[in-house]
Design a protein around this motif. Structure first.
Motif, PDB file in Angstrom:
ATOM      1  N   UNK A   1       0.739  -1.177  -0.014  1.00 38.42           N
ATOM      2  CA  UNK A   1       0.002  -0.144   0.082  1.00 38.42           C
ATOM      3  C   UNK A   1       1.011   1.225  -0.074  1.00 38.42           C
ATOM      4  N   UNK A   2       0.510   2.005  -0.870  1.00 34.86           N
ATOM      5  CA  UNK A   2       1.398   3.326  -1.039  1.00 34.86           C
ATOM      6  C   UNK A   2       0.371   4.611  -0.681  1.00 34.86           C
ATOM      7  N   UNK A   3      -0.488   4.310   0.022  1.00 33.21           N
ATOM      8  CA  UNK A   3      -1.495   5.373   0.366  1.00 33.21           C
ATOM      9  C   UNK A   3      -0.781   6.246   1.640  1.00 33.21           C
TER      10      UNK A   3
ATOM     11  N   UNK B   1      -6.435  12.829   2.217  1.00 32.59           N
ATOM     12  CA  UNK B   1      -6.288  12.250   0.924  1.00 32.59           C
ATOM     13  C   UNK B   1      -7.011  13.166   0.053  1.00 32.59           C
TER      14      UNK B   1
ATOM     15  N   UNK C   1      -7.492   3.191   7.042  1.00 29.16           N
ATOM     16  CA  UNK C   1      -7.556   4.133   5.762  1.00 29.16           C
ATOM     17  C   UNK C   1      -8.684   4.892   5.617  1.00 29.16           C
ATOM     18  N   UNK C   2      -9.699   4.219   6.060  1.00 30.31           N
ATOM     19  CA  UNK C   2     -11.106   4.821   5.824  1.00 30.31           C
ATOM     20  C   UNK C   2     -11.552   5.727   6.953  1.00 30.31           C
TER      21      UNK C   2
ATOM     22  N   UNK D   1      -2.547   7.154   8.031  1.00 30.47           N
ATOM     23  CA  UNK D   1      -3.250   5.856   8.282  1.00 30.47           C
ATOM     24  C   UNK D   1      -2.882   5.077   9.798  1.00 30.47           C
TER      25      UNK D   1
END
Lengths: 586, 218
Positions: free
Chosen positions: A469-471, A491, A482-483, A476
Motif C-alpha cells: 500500500x502506497x497510501x 487524501x 485508511x477509511x 493511516x
C-alpha cells in the motif's frame, strides 16, 4: 314472484333474455361492479344493458368515459371515487344518448368535465364534484340536448356550466370559486335553488338562489361536505329531501335523494403507548355538520378488519369504543393486556469473518417483531444488541484474531392496530369506512430461547493479489484505518490541492519516499499515535476548511485572521512603545 | 511462450492482410491530405496473468475500457498515449480461518505510451494492420470492505497488434460530409490484441486484452 337475477359479466342482452322467456317475470336491473366484474369503467359501460347500473368502487380511475343510453354510472362515494383521465379531452362524453346518468363522482381533470353533445336527451348529472381546474370547463351542453344538473358541487373550474337553451335544468348545486358559475341564455326558471359563492362572474343566477360561503370541510383532500353554519344547508328545492337526514335538501354533492351517505373517513390517525397498559390515539376532527363522533377499533393479534380487540384478550375496552363528543379527537385505551408470545428460537446459519467483523445470517421466525444478537468471548450472552426485524447483520468493532461466540434470539413485542370510523347524528347512524390503520407497540419484548451458538474469528482480509500500500502512511498509522474520516480528508486535500502544483507534487513524492518507516514506527506505539493525531489536527482542520468552505467563507475567515494578526502586531508594538518612550524621556 | 507464439502468428497474418489491403487500394483515387491525429475508444475483455485470479474474482477475465489518442509522425508511424480502466469485484483471503472472505474491489488503470506502426499505404485502403508497443504505468487499488484500501503504482511495458477496417468506404457520402464538417478524415473499426506486463514485488499485474474499438483520424 320469481326474479331473473342477471349478474356481472353477461354478454347476452338482458332485455333479449326477458323477451324470449314467456314467463311472468320481472327483469331486474343489473349492477355491474368495477373492479369486481370489470377492470375498467368503460368496459362495464360497454357491457351494460338498458337500466343497468355500473357501480364503481372508491379509488382513482385514470380513464375517460363515454356513457351509454339508459345506463347509470355511479361512484361508491363521491369524495373518494375520483375520475382523473389526465387528458386534453372530455373526462365524460354523452354523445347522442338518451337517459345517461352520472352520479357520485369527483372529476379532477380533462379539458372538460362532462361534455353533452347535440341530440342527447334526458341526461342526468347527480351529486358529482367538479374540480377540473381553473383553465377547464366543468359541464358543457350543446344546443338541443336536455340535461338535469342536480346537487353537484362545482369548485375551482373555469366555466362551471355552459348551455344555450331551456333544455338544461340546473338545481340544488353549489358553485364556489369558479371563473364563471353559469354561462347561458336560459330563462331563470330553469336555474333554481343553487348556492353561489366567490365566482368571478355570474356569481348569483336564477330563482331562489343563495349567496353564501358553503364552508366546505377540507378542499385540500376534496372533502366537500358542509360545515355547520353555512346557509347552503337546507337551501335546496323545498319539495325535495336529503337521503342522509330526511330534512329539506341541502345544496351540493351531499344533498338530495341520490347523495352517498358516508361521512369522510377520519384523517391523520396516530397512536402512542402510555406506560405498559394504555395507548392514546389522536386524529384530525371531521367538521362536517352531521358528524356526531368516532368509533375507535383496536386489535392486537393482527392487522386489518375485523378489529376484535376485547374478545381475543387484547384488553378491557370494547372494540369499537365510541367517542361521541363529536369534536373530541383523542382517546385513551386503558387497561390493555398485551399478550405474552414467546417466539421460537431462530437458527443462526453463519458468522462469516472479515476485518473486525462477523457477518451473521439466521432463519426468520414467525411472529418475531425483532431480533437480538448475542456475542462474547467466553459466553455468547456477554453482550447483546437489538438489530430490528432483519435476518442478517454485520457485527462490527470486534477484535481481530479473537474467537467470538455468537447467537441470536427472536423477539416479540405485542403490537396494537388501531383504526377509526366516523359516524353521523342521523337515525341511521351512517358510518364512514375505516381510517388508515396505525400500529403501536405496547409492553415488554418477549425473547425466545437462544439459537445455536456459532463461533467466528474476525481477521483482516488479505486481498488478492498481495500488493504494497502506497497510501497516506503516517495519517493511516495514526488514525488506525485508511477509511478513517481524517485520512479521507487529508487524501482529498492531497488530490485537490497538492497534486496540482509542482511544489505540491514534490512534497507528496518526498512524503511517500520517507514516510513508510516512520508510519511503521508510529503504528507500533499507541502513545505516539495519539501525539501524531494531535499534531495533525490543525492540518485536518485546515483541509476541511479549504475543501468545504465556500469562497466567501474562505475570504471572510482570511480577513478575520488578518485582523487578528494585525491586532497581535499592534499589541506588541504598544507593549514595547512605553519602554522606548520612557527611555527617551529618561 | 504462448503469448510470443500468438504475437508471431498475428504478425504474419497482419503482414499478409496489409499486402492485400494495399493491393486493393491501388484502384482507389488517392486523397490529397493525410490525417495527423487519432482518437480511439475501445472495450473488451482483459485476461490477467495471475494464476489464481478466477478463485478470487470468479471469472478468468474482466471488462476493460480504454481511451487513447495519437499523433502521426509519418503516415505509417504514430506515437500516442492510452488509459484503460479495469475493474472487478471478488473476495480476499482469511489466513487464520484458511478460507476466502471479505469483499474486495480491484481496480487497475494502465496508462500506456506507445509507438505504432500501421500498414497503411493509401488513404482508401480498406484493411490496415498495425503493431506497436511502449511503456506502461499501472495504477492499482484494492478497496476492501471495512478495511484500509491498498493502492499504488508500478511500471512495465505493453505490446499490441490489430487490424483496422476503414468504414468510410461503406458510406462515402457520410464520410465526406464528416470530413468537411468536423475535419474527420477516416473512421476505422478495429480489433486489437494487447498485452502488458507490470510487476510489483514480483506480482504480475499485467495480462492480455482482446478489444473492439473505433478509431477516428483527424
Amino acid at each position: 314472484m320469481p326474479h331473473i337475477q342477471l349478474t356481472g359479466q353477461v354478454n347476452a342482452p338482458a332485455w333479449l333474455t326477458c323477451a324470449t322467456l314467456l314467463l311472468p317475470v320481472v327483469c331486474q336491473a343489473d349492477e355491474l361492479n368495477v373492479p369486481g366484474d370489470f377492470d375498467t369503467i368503460q368496459a362495464a359501460i360497454n357491457a351494460a344493458q338498458p337500466n343497468d347500473v355500473v357501480m364503481v368502487e372508491t379509488g382513482t380511475w385514470n380513464e375517460s368515459l363515454t356513457l351509454a343510453s339508459d345506463v347509470t354510472v355511479r361512484g361508491r362515494e363521491a369524495a373518494r371515487t375520483i375520475l382523473d383521465p389526465g387528458i386534453d379531452a372530455a373526462a365524460v362524453s354523452i354523445d347522442a344518448k338518451a337517459n345517461a346518468t352520472l352520479r357520485n363522482f369527483t372529476i379532477v381533470s380533462g379539458s372538460t368535465g362532462v361534455s353533452v353533445s347535440t341530440n342527447s336527451s334526458g341526461a342526468k348529472l347527480l351529486n358529482n364534484i367538479f374540480n377540473v381546474g381553473v383553465l377547464n370547463d366543468a359541464v358543457t351542453v350543446d344546443a338541443g340536448s336536455s340535461v338535469e344538473i342536480t346537487n353537484n358541487t362545482f369548485w375551482q373550474n373555469n366555466l362551471a356550466v355552459t348551455s344555450v337553451d331551456n333544455l338544461v335544468k340546473v338545481k340544488n348545486n353549489i358553485f364556489s370559486n369558479n371563473g364563471t358559475a353559469i354561462a347561458d341564455s336560459a330563462d331563470d326558471e330553469f336555474i333554481s335553488w343553487n348556492c353561489f359563492f366567490a365566482n368571478t362572474t355570474a356569481n348569483v343566477k336564477g330563482n331562489n338562489s343563495t349567496d353564501a360561503d358553503p364552508l366546505f370541510v377540507n378542499t385540500a383532500i376534496r372533502d366537500f361536505h358542509l360545515k355547520a353554519g353555512t346557509d347552503c344547508i337546507d337551501a335546496g328545492d323545498l319539495n325535495e329531501t336529503d337521503v342522509i337526514d330526511g330534512s329539506r335538501a341541502d345544496t351540493g354533492a351531499y344533498g338530495g335523494g341520490t347523495a352517498d351517505v358516508f361521512p369522510y373517513p377520519a384523517q391523520n390517525v396516530s397512536a402512542a403507548a402510555n406506560g405498559a397498559d394504555s395507548i392514546t390515539a389522536n386524529w384530525a376532527a371531521n367538521l362536517a355538520y352531521l358528524v356526531a363522533g368516532y368509533d375507535v377499533y383496536y386489535d392486537c393479534d393482527r392487522s386489518g378488519s375485523p378489529y376484535d380487540g376485547q374478545t381475543n384478550g387484547c384488553g378491557a375496552p370494547t372494540s369499537p369504543t365510541a367517542v361521541s363528543p363529536g369534536s373530541s379527537t383523542t382517546f385513551t385505551l386503558s387497561g390493555l393486556t398485551p399478550p405474552v408470545i414467546i417466539p421460537d428460537a431462530p437458527v443462526l446459519l453463519q458468522a462469516v469473518p472479515s476485518n473486525q467483523t462477523l457477518s451473521l445470517a439466521w432463519t426468520a421466525v414467525a411472529g418475531a417483531t425483532g431480533y437480538r444478537v448475542l456475542y462474547g468471548v467466553n459466553a455468547a450472552d456477554e453482550n447483546s444488541i437489538d438489530v430490528g426485524n432483519v435476518t442478517s447483520y454485520e457485527l462490527r468493532g470486534l477484535q481481530n484474531g479473537v474467537t467470538y461466540l455468537v447467537a441470536v434470539q427472536a423477539l416479540n413485542q405485542p403490537t396494537y392496530y388501531i383504526a377509526l370510523k366516523v359516524y353521523d347524528s342521523t337515525g341511521n347512524r351512517h358510518e364512514s369506512v375505516f381510517s388508515t390503520e396505525t400500529a403501536t407497540p405496547l409492553g415488554p419484548e418477549n425473547a425466545s430461547a437462544m439459537s445455536n451458538i456459532v463461533s467466528g474469528l474476525p481477521e483482516e482480509v488479505v486481498p488478492f493479489p498481495i500488493l504494497p500500500n502506497e497510501g497516506c502512511f503516517i495519517a493511516t498509522a495514526a488514525y488506525g484505518a485508511d477509511y478513517a474520516p481524517e485520512v479521507t480528508i487529508l487524501r482529498a486535500f492531497r488530490d485537490r490541492f497538492l497534486l496540482h502544483s509542482t511544489p505540491g507534487r514534490a512534497l507528496v513524492n518526498a512524503y511517500y519516499a520517507t514516510s513508510p518507516p516512520i508510519a511503521d514506527f508510529i503504528a507500533a506505539r499507541p502513545v505516539l499515535k495519539a501525539g501524531v493525531r494531535v499534531a495533525l489536527l490543525p492540518l485536518v482542520v485546515l483541509a476541511v476548511f479549504l475543501l468545504e468552505a465556500t469562497a466567501w467563507q474562505q475570504l471572510l475567515v482570511t480577513a478575520l485572521c488578518m485582523v487578528l494578526l494585525a491586532c497581535v502586531v499592534r499589541r506588541r508594538i504598544f507593549r514595547c512603545a512605553p519602554v522606548i518612550t520612557g527611555q527617551a524621556h529618561d | 511462450m504462448i503469448r510470443v507464439r500468438m504475437l508471431a502468428a498475428w504478425s504474419c497474418a497482419l503482414v499478409m492482410l496489409s499486402a492485400v489491403g494495399a493491393a486493393f487500394a491501388q484502384d482507389q483515387v488517392a486523397r490529397p491530405d493525410r490525417p495527423h491525429w487519432s482518437l480511439e475508444i475501445k472495450g473488451g475483455r482483459f485476461f490477467p496473468d495471475l494464476d489464481n485470479w478466477k478463485e478470487f474474482y470468479g471469472n478468468d477475465s474482466t471488462t476493460q475500457l480504454g481511451l487513447g489518442f495519437g499523433y502521426k509522425v509519418l503516415r505509417q508511424l504514430e506515437v500516442g498515449a492510452e488509459a484503460s480502466f479495469i475493474r472487478d469485484k471478488g473476495v480476499g483471503f482469511l489466513p487464520l480461518n484458511q478460507m476466502p472472505g471479505g469483499e474486495v474491489t480491484w481496480t487497475l488503470v494502465p496508462v500506456d505510451v506507445f509507438v505504432l506502426f500501421r500498414g497503411v499505404f493509401n488513404e482508401n485502403q480498406w484493411v490496415v494492420p498495425y503493431i506497436g508497443g511502449g511503456w506502461t504505468r499501472a495504477f492499482y487499488k484494492q478497496e476492501i470492505k471495512n478495511q484500509e484500501d491498498v493502492e499504488g503504482k508500478t511500471d512495465g511495458y505493453n505490446a499490441r497488434l490489430g487490424i483496422q477496417l476503414l468504414i468510410d468506404n461503406m458510406v462515402p457520402g457520410e464520410a465526406n460530409s464528416a470530413e468537411s464538417r468536423v475535419g474527420l478524415d477516416n473512421t476505422y473499426l478495429y480489433l486489437e490484441a494487447k498485452t502488458f506486463s507490470a510487476k510489483k514485488n514480483d506480482v504480475e499485474l499485467g495480462g492480455t486484452s482482446y478489444l473492439l474499438g473505433i478509431l477516428l483520424e483527424f
